[in-house]
Write an enzyme that holds these catalytic residues in place. Structure first.
Site, short mmCIF file in Angstrom:
data_model
loop_
_atom_site.label_atom_id
_atom_site.label_comp_id
_atom_site.label_asym_id
_atom_site.label_seq_id
_atom_site.Cartn_x
_atom_site.Cartn_y
_atom_site.Cartn_z
N SER A 588 1.52 -2.37 -1.04
CA SER A 588 2.97 -2.28 -0.85
C SER A 588 3.38 -3.87 -1.04
O SER A 588 3.30 -4.40 -2.22
CB SER A 588 3.39 -1.71 0.34
OG SER A 588 4.69 -1.38 0.30
N ASP A 676 3.71 8.82 -4.31
CA ASP A 676 4.54 7.50 -3.66
C ASP A 676 5.86 7.68 -4.23
O ASP A 676 6.41 7.83 -5.30
CB ASP A 676 3.63 6.50 -3.80
CG ASP A 676 4.08 5.25 -3.30
OD1 ASP A 676 5.11 5.51 -2.62
OD2 ASP A 676 3.58 4.16 -3.36
N HIS A 708 2.56 7.12 -0.36
CA HIS A 708 2.27 5.39 -0.30
C HIS A 708 1.10 4.91 0.53
O HIS A 708 0.70 3.99 0.14
CB HIS A 708 3.74 5.04 0.34
CG HIS A 708 3.93 3.48 0.25
ND1 HIS A 708 3.72 2.67 -0.91
CD2 HIS A 708 4.30 2.59 1.07
CE1 HIS A 708 4.06 1.53 -1.03
NE2 HIS A 708 4.20 1.40 0.41
#
Length: 732
Positions: A588, A676, A708
């Protein structure tokens, strides 16, 4: 011919199998006090744990019970009862206030021969048997029950005659404009003989788009509050909730006159809610008799985690400002049920100072957080790179560190009931263990005596420590000067690389999150493989004060990148590490930083592994469930009706790692979750294509059914193996 497995692969898989078997401790519940024939008190402690089952490729849940003998001031004796057993199909469970009943929401697979869909049942158990089993799917009063921790709840009325829960609103049936068939048998109205209104399909509504609440909440659109009358086995959907609100986190008001809930605004459209404690929301009360809905808190803030005191007089809850950073230093607010007054118990803390309360940085308050005196509450929060437990006096705002004399690491409150306190503790080298104590009287909380109920022996071969870093003067923030930050360094203490190990650098995601000194599977496993692992809590991390959080928006791609690079250079100077073998691993925003670092400092790193990385903020803004994040972290204002102008698009691109792709020279492994919604996989694909076009060695792993976090057991295990093999190959 049987394909030969390389010995290193076999060794890695065995190591991962061993470490992934350490269970996580998720919930605890104390039973009612019982009295022995000699006058002593004892109670049961029910705990739930989760564990990865690699053979079944799923997370399993199991329970274990303990007995606690106490005299009200200390634990006299404690120990486990029997062995653990697997829990199957339980989505939610909750003991009644008296401890004599238990409610369970259970999923049951449909019958394969009849091609039935999965069903949901609401069960009520007493101490000897199941007394109710209600097929919620067959009753068809609502959609699936919310079992998540965002909206979901399962709350007993004080009278123990009703249960409150949240479910998705029932959607009307739809059909094609060209559908023509007789209504199904049994669906006609008894009085008119005509089909019931709710059973008449709506033509032309088949393909209407229904908004959802984003990442991990894709099945949540319009939640409704539902009440089960246990005696009559009847379910009613509560009316009176304004249509512009999505209700959740509900509980019964004092005297069962109504329901208190958090309502999230979903106009003009829904944004992602998971990990976003900055969404406009408020505390409401809906009266059961008149259906009137009343606002209990301000309606211009973000609130969550309401908790009613044992004497039913006060409700504490957490509060943030709307929009801005998704995670912030929160305020603790309290609503008095009888005076209707709201007070602030704890304000946000601008700067963390040792010896003082660090501020509240937590996703939720414990479900049971009140002491028996209905005055003090317990919470856990990040304190720099530790996680500690505090007692808060709601009358004075005074705070006391509960874990001052305990070991340093990561502490979490699991539950408190009748001042019996149950906690979880772990460190980077020690998996979660179960601890209990009696909460001392007010003013003496620091003297809590902890007893370990379920030990977890430290994993051998892992040493760890925390270091603090100060940015050089030229990298100080002009408005928030004097901020420092931390890093946690794990290093192998045995094995061939122990003297001078290669280094894996891991910045966290968020960016407003934090690594605390607790058990983490990937860092521990990499350390056992022979890598030193550097977990960097750059400026902008939680646990260091609100000023640190506020310093990062507008400076992503520079301040956070420089903090990580400074930390890497410093540990390479001061520790016995192999500076010629340094790699990056990040997910991320951690992937965003890793991609920045291999572009901005290509000579430092030899390999890179990224999981669902943010690569191009400008192209992400139109596809993510959190478009506000893209503008906020770039330093731009966000409004639902605003469109970025050319200068703002340029600024988003300017702060993105794709800008430096021409300077990348190291091999990159990408891991992407097909589902995601937060950082859609097209971000990683964009980087993959850019690297391939420039001849950089690149490999992409695509995980269907994963969002995610890439948290599926199979994806997590495969991800570790590929990551470790990639690092070993390119750091040789």
């Amino acid at each position: 011919l049987v394909p030969q497995v390389p010995p290193r692969t076999e060794e890695l898989s065995e190591l991962y199998r061993e470490l992934s078997q350490h269970p996580g401790l998720s919930t605890a519940c104390l039973g009612p006090d019982l009295t022995t024939q000699y006058g002593g008190k004892y109670c049961s402690l029910y705990t739930e744990w989760s564990q990865r089952d690699l053979a079944r490729a799923e997370n399993i849940k199991f329970c274990r019970q303990y007995l606690l003998f106490h005299d009200g001031a200390s634990i006299v004796y404690s120990g486990p009862v029997g062995t653990c057993s697997e829990i199957k199909g339980e989505l939610l469970s909750r003991e009644s206030p008296s401890g004599t009943l238990k409610a369970v929401l259970r999923k049951v697979p449909g019958k394969e021969k009849e091609k039935e869909k999965e069903k949901q049942f609401l069960e009520v158990w007493d101490q000897n048997r199941k007394v109710k089993s209600i097929d919620l799917t067959a009753l068809d009063k609502h959609g699936s029950v919310c079992d998540d921790d965002q909206f979901g709840c399962l709350a007993w009325s004080h009278s123990e005659t009703h249960l409150l829960y949240v479910a998705e609103k029932k959607r009307p049936k739809t059909e094609s404009f060209f559908q023509s068939k007789a209504p199904e048998l049994g669906t006609s109205d008894e009085d008119t003989g005509q089909p019931k209104k709710e059973d008449v399909p709506l033509k032309g509504e088949q393909f209407v788009y229904h908004e959802d609440w984003g990442e991990t909440l894709t099945t949540r659109s319009v939640p409704v509050l539902c009440i089960l009358d246990i005696e009559g086995s009847s379910i009613s959907v509560l009316e009176g909730i304004p249509e512009h609100l999505s209700p959740g986190q509900a509980f019964w008001s004092p005297e069962d006159t109504g329901v208190v809930f958090v309502g999230w605004w979903h106009e003009p459209f829904r944004l992602g809610l998971r990990y976003c404690t900055n969404r406009r929301s408020a505390l409401f009360y809906v009266d059961l008799t008149g259906g009137k809905c009343e606002l209990l808190s301000e309606d211009t803030k973000a609130v969550w985690s309401p908790r009613l005191s044992p004497d039913s007089c006060r409700i504490v809850y957490l509060e943030n400002d709307v929009l801005g950073p998704h995670q912030q230093c929160s305020r603790l607010r309290m609503y008095d049920w009888y005076t209707k007054q709201t007070s602030t118990v704890l304000e946000a803390v601008p700067r963390q100072e040792w010896g003082a309360f660090p501020g509240i940085y937590c996703g939720a308050l414990p479900v049971m957080c009140w002491a028996a005196d209905s005055r003090r509450i317990l919470l856990d929060t990040a304190q720099r790179s530790h996680q500690d437990m505090f007692v808060v006096d709601t009358a004075t705002g005074a705070t006391t560190l509960l874990t001052a004399d305990g070991p340093q690491g990561s502490w979490s409150v699991l539950t408190i009931d009748r001042d019996l306190l149950v906690a979880r503790f772990s460190t980077p080298s020690c998996p979660p263990m179960l601890k209990v104590a009696v909460l001392p009287a007010a003013g003496q909380e620091a003297q809590a005596q902890w007893i370990c109920l379920q030990d977890a022996p430290p994993v051998p071969g892992i040493g760890w420590g925390i270091r603090t870093l100060q940015p050089p003067p030229e990298q100080e923030h002009p408005q928030y000067g004097g901020l420092d930050f931390d890093a946690i360094l794990l290093r192998p203490t045995e094995g061939p690389t122990a003297q001078k190990p290669p280094l894996v650098v891991m910045p966290h995601g968020g960016p407003h999150s934090v690594f605390t000194a607790g058990w983490m599977l990937y860092p521990a496993a990499l350390c056992r493989v022979g890598f030193a692992v550097l977990l960097v809590n750059y400026r902008g991390s939680l646990g260091f004060g609100q000023d640190s959080v506020a310093s990062l928006p507008g400076n992503v791609g520079t301040q956070d990148v420089r903090d990580v690079q400074l930390c890497v250079e410093r540990v390479l100077q001061e520790e016995a590490l192999d500076a010629s073998r340094v790699a990056l691993v990040g997910g991320s925003h951690g992937g965003f930083l890793a991609c920045h670092l291999i572009g901005q400092f290509p000579d430092t790193y030899r390999a890179c592994v990224v999981r669902n990385p943010v690569v191009n903020i400008a192209s992400m803004v139109a596809t993510t469930d959190i478009p506000d994040w893209c503008l906020t972290e770039t330093g731009l204002p966000y409004a639902p009706d605003s469109l970025p102008d050319p200068a703002q698009w340029t600024e988003m691109l300017h702060k993105s790692p794709i800008r430096y792709v021409d300077r990348v020279r190291v091999p990159v492994l990408l891991m992407l979750g097909e589902d995601d919604r937060r950082v859609p996989p097209k971000q990683g694909l964009e980087y993959y294509r850019a690297l391939k076009a420039r001849g950089i060695p690149t490999r992409l792993l695509w995980y269907p059914g994963n969002s995610h976090a890439l948290a599926g057991v199979e994806a997590e295990a495969d991800g570790f193996m590929n990551m470790a093999l990639w690092l070993l190959k390119h750091l040789e």
